[in-house]
Design an enzyme around this catalytic site. Structure first.
Site, PDB file in Angstrom:
ATOM      1  N   CYS A 147     -34.384  20.486  14.383  1.00  0.00           N
ATOM      2  CA  CYS A 147     -33.036  20.197  13.654  1.00  0.00           C
ATOM      3  C   CYS A 147     -31.823  20.406  14.768  1.00  0.00           C
ATOM      4  CB  CYS A 147     -33.036  21.449  12.656  1.00  0.00           C
ATOM      5  SG  CYS A 147     -31.490  21.408  11.744  1.00  0.00           S
ATOM      6  N   CYS A 160     -30.643  24.278  13.402  1.00  0.00           N
ATOM      7  CA  CYS A 160     -31.326  25.624  13.531  1.00  0.00           C
ATOM      8  C   CYS A 160     -32.489  25.421  14.251  1.00  0.00           C
ATOM      9  CB  CYS A 160     -31.851  25.937  12.117  1.00  0.00           C
ATOM     10  SG  CYS A 160     -32.905  24.900  11.253  1.00  0.00           S
ATOM     11  N   CYS A 178     -31.472  27.249   7.722  1.00  0.00           N
ATOM     12  CA  CYS A 178     -30.820  26.332   8.437  1.00  0.00           C
ATOM     13  C   CYS A 178     -29.346  26.510   7.950  1.00  0.00           C
ATOM     14  CB  CYS A 178     -31.323  24.968   8.326  1.00  0.00           C
ATOM     15  SG  CYS A 178     -30.034  23.598   8.805  1.00  0.00           S
ATOM     16  N   ASP A 214       0.776  -1.094   0.096  1.00  0.00           N
ATOM     17  CA  ASP A 214      -0.208   0.040  -0.187  1.00  0.00           C
ATOM     18  C   ASP A 214       0.870   1.080   0.019  1.00  0.00           C
ATOM     19  OD1 ASP A 214      -2.334   1.509   0.030  1.00  0.00           O
ATOM     20  OD2 ASP A 214      -2.901   1.077   1.996  1.00  0.00           O
TER      21      ASP A 214
END
Ligand code: 5U1
Length: 690
Positions: free
Chosen positions: A428, A431, A452, A137
């Site tokens: 929410c 908000c 919001c 990797d």
């Protein structure tokens, strides 16, 4: 050089003659020190003590400092790094650097072997031998030697062109600065993987932490950051390693006949080859190798993410050829996702651009799949319900490759008494507006719209993103910064930004601020389809935005369209038409659109070109990175010509067009017998996009 040998008389013999000239002495010291370096760094078998090496090194440095003409390009003193560069030059690879297709199961490996044998027209009984090697990797690079001397090193880049990182690669002790042969080829290009082993990674992060600097998330990132240092003296301070695995250009020498012989030859030339590389006699042996290494994976000194299998016979390889830039003769079998257990501290709700509330698991940090994970997605409430994940649980976290980490399941035996289920908040979290889940909608959303902050922030990120207005240099983090500094509250505010307040933002130099203003200016000229997409109207993705632009031809007409008119557009159903109507019916949105136009956003009217739908009835799949156009451009052009463009391969697919690093779609197409074509064939079909 930490292993002390009892016999260093060879070194003393070669180094102890005071009557020879400075030039001869420098020659002898270079050869001797390079030999000791090879023994130590490549063969892991040093023959002299550190002290002896250091004293010879100092002697060489001193002679070179008295006469710089004596400095050989392969002198070990040239590994300490050079003064910083302004930037990296581009390098065109003489032979393109390839990428690999992936397999994720034994069945896929068997399929790969079947395709190989079918293409070679081998009978059931005739088997193919494969070389198996761990897939590191790290970062693929190319080393170029001319007449035996290392002259250039480059990153893979897009496979055709990479970055010139010669000075940085020169500091890596495992890379020979001169080939160990008296008869070097005129040109030899060698490909391999640069990586940072686990111990060096720990050391680097300790140093970062002591210096109060940001830690690297995993060894790969640390290796990438180290290799791309403009100041190679910094690269020299960190230990990078390399294993090489194939040839690029070769002039003035015959190529070996098998991959195994290639690796053996490269080892004689002084290159480090992964000692785990092994010849396997068919898919079953390959799988045994895979399983054995998967078990030992954690014990290796470096990260690997799978196994590469390559057809051993180079004539067979030649016959099999390539598709796009991935060979048909090799496959990378990836290891499964890694899992780890940790504590789920809490479940928070993130608010997205369309108000959707997504549950996010806040976790006790845990190292999994090569990174430290402290947040993981839980997708949606149904998922939480299905998995029955609760705050306080011990949970299993899973991470595969670059995929976003997820909570796989709780460890129920360890659930604490009284652990409560999480419930969707009614308001929410950003908000405070009511959260609503409409009957037709699977997700719950904040009803605050533009009130919001979260929705506005995400809306601006979407507006600036590559597939929308494509504002170069304006990433998510910078949008957050601008929003937090109250320099923007909506997308239109971006075009009112000025130099001084921007340059005053922490971490944004005047040059970057000025570049950002240039990018914003450039982004103003776009297509109507991109502009519609950038508005972030719910249910309007790129395809429907393109249909709306095509159908209405003008923003004014679209904004005035009623539901009936919208329903007449291809791809637009009742949900999308209602959403579009809602969006343009909202005064705030109309105002932002008008401001954008007033700031000069424009979409030079695209003449409705009537194109014959010559590809009607055909379905194509695009995969990988195209170099002459973006996938979106190719998709638009194919659709313009009447074709369908699908995201997945099925028997009905006409063909798959594969760019660079194409992934599993090519494997799937080949297993279904669907034609796989490269970018040249695509351009042949649809013409150039620019
Ligand atoms: N071990 C190994 N890694 N790796 C990566 N072999 C190998 N071969 C590669 C790549 C990209 O490409 C070959 C097809 C040359």
């Amino acid at each position: 050089m930490n292993k002390t040998s009892s016999d260093t008389s060879g070194a003393a013999e070669k180094s102890g003659n005071s009557s020879i000239s400075a030039k001869d002495r420098v020659e002898a010291l270079c050869d001797l020190l390079n030999e000791y370096s090879h023994q130590y760094h490549v063969l892991d078998d040093p023959s002299v003590s550190d002290a002896e090496y250091d004293s010879l090194f100092i002697e060489l440095q001193s002679l070179e400092s008295q006469d710089s003409k004596l400095i050989r390009p392969d002198s070990p003193t040239q590994r300490v790094g050079a003064p910083p560069l302004e930037g990296f030059e581009q390098v065109t690879h003489e032979v393109a650097m390839l990428s690999l297709n992936n397999a994720f199961s034994f069945d896929e490996l068997v399929d790969f072997d079947r395709r190989v044998r079918e293409r070679l027209e081998y009978s059931e009984k005739k088997s193919v031998s494969y070389m198996a090697e761990p897939k590191l990797d790290g970062l693929a690079i190319s080393l170029r030697y001319e007449h035996g001397v290392f002259v250039q090193g480059a990153t893979r880049g897009d496979g055709k062109t990479g970055e010139n990182v010669t000075e940085n690669l020169r500091t890596i002790s495992m890379i020979p600065l001169r080939l160990r042969t008296q008869k070097p080829p005129e040109v030899l290009e060698v490909r391999g993987e640069i990586f940072m082993d686990s111990q060096s990674f720990a050391d680097v992060n300790k140093a970062q932490s002591d210096a109060g600097l940001k830690l690297f998330v995993n060894p790969r990132n640390a290796a990438a950051g180290t290799l791309r240092q403009l100041d190679s003296r910094k690269t020299a301070q960190r230990r990078l390693s390399i294993y090489v695995y194939s040839l690029g250009a070769l002039h003035g020498s015959d190529a070996p006949l098998t991959h195994k012989e290639t690796l053996d030859w490269l080892a004689t030339l002084g290159f480090p080859i992964n000692p785990e590389a092994k010849l396997c006699g068919g898919p079953k042996a390959c799988y045994r190798y895979y399983e054995a290494l998967l078990k030992r994976r954690q014990k290796l000194a470096y990260d690997i993410d799978g196994i590469v299998f390559k057809v051993n016979d180079l004539l067979e390889q030649k016959e099999l050829g390539f598709i796009s830039r991935a060979p048909r003769w090799a496959i990378a079998q990836k290891f499964p996702a890694e899992e780890a257990t940790t504590q789920l501290i809490d479940i928070d709700f993130q608010v997205g651009r369309t108000g959707a509330l997504t549950p996010v698991a806040r976790l006790e940090p845990v190292f999994v799949g090569g990174v430290t994970v402290s947040n993981a997605t839980l997708h949606n409430m149904d998922e939480i319900e299905r998995k029955d994940v609760r705050p306080g649980d011990t949970v299993v976290v899973r991470r595969a490759g670059d995929v976003i980490p997820e909570v796989a399941r709780p460890v129920l035996e360890q659930r604490k008494k009284g652990a409560r289920k999480v419930v969707m908040p009614c308001q929410c979290p950003v908000c405070g507006s009511p959260v609503i889940r409409a009957d037709i909608d699977v997700v719950a959303r904040c009803s605050g719209g533009m009130v919001c902050d979260a929705q506005r922030r995400e809306g601006i990120k979407h507006f600036a993103s590559r597939r929308a207005m494509d504002v170069d240099g304006l990433g998510d983090k910078l949008v957050e910064q601008l929003f937090d500094a109250e320099l923007i509250t909506n997308a239109a505010d971006l075009y009112a930004l000025t130099l001084d307040p921007l340059a005053a933002l922490p971490g944004l130099a005047k040059k970057s601020a000025s570049n950002l203003l240039d990018s914003l200016q450039k982004s103003k000229v776009t297509t109507l389809a991109r502009f519609i997409f950038s508005l972030g109207i719910r249910e309007v993705g790129e395809t429907s935005a393109a249909s709306l632009a095509e159908h209405f031809g003008s923003l004014d007409v679209l904004m005035a369209a009623d539901v009936e008119a919208l329903l007449a557009v291809d791809d637009i159903g009742p949900v999308a038409s209602a959403s579009i109507r809602d969006f343009f019916g909202n005064d705030n949105n109309r105002q932002v659109v008008q401001q954008l136009i007033a700031y000069g956003v424009q979409f030079p009217i695209q003449e409705k070109v009537s194109v014959e739908p010559v590809l009607e009835g055909n379905t194509y799949v695009l995969t990988g990175t195209l170099s002459e156009m973006t996938r979106d451009e190719a998709k638009a052009k194919l659709q313009q010509l009447g074709a369908k463009v699908s995201g997945s391969v099925s028997k009905k697919t006409t063909a798959v067009f594969a760019g660079d690093s194409p992934g599993s779609k090519v494997t799937k197409a080949e297993s279904l017998g669907v034609e796989v074509l490269d970018e040249a064939a695509l351009i042949n079909l649809i013409g150039p996009c620019h």
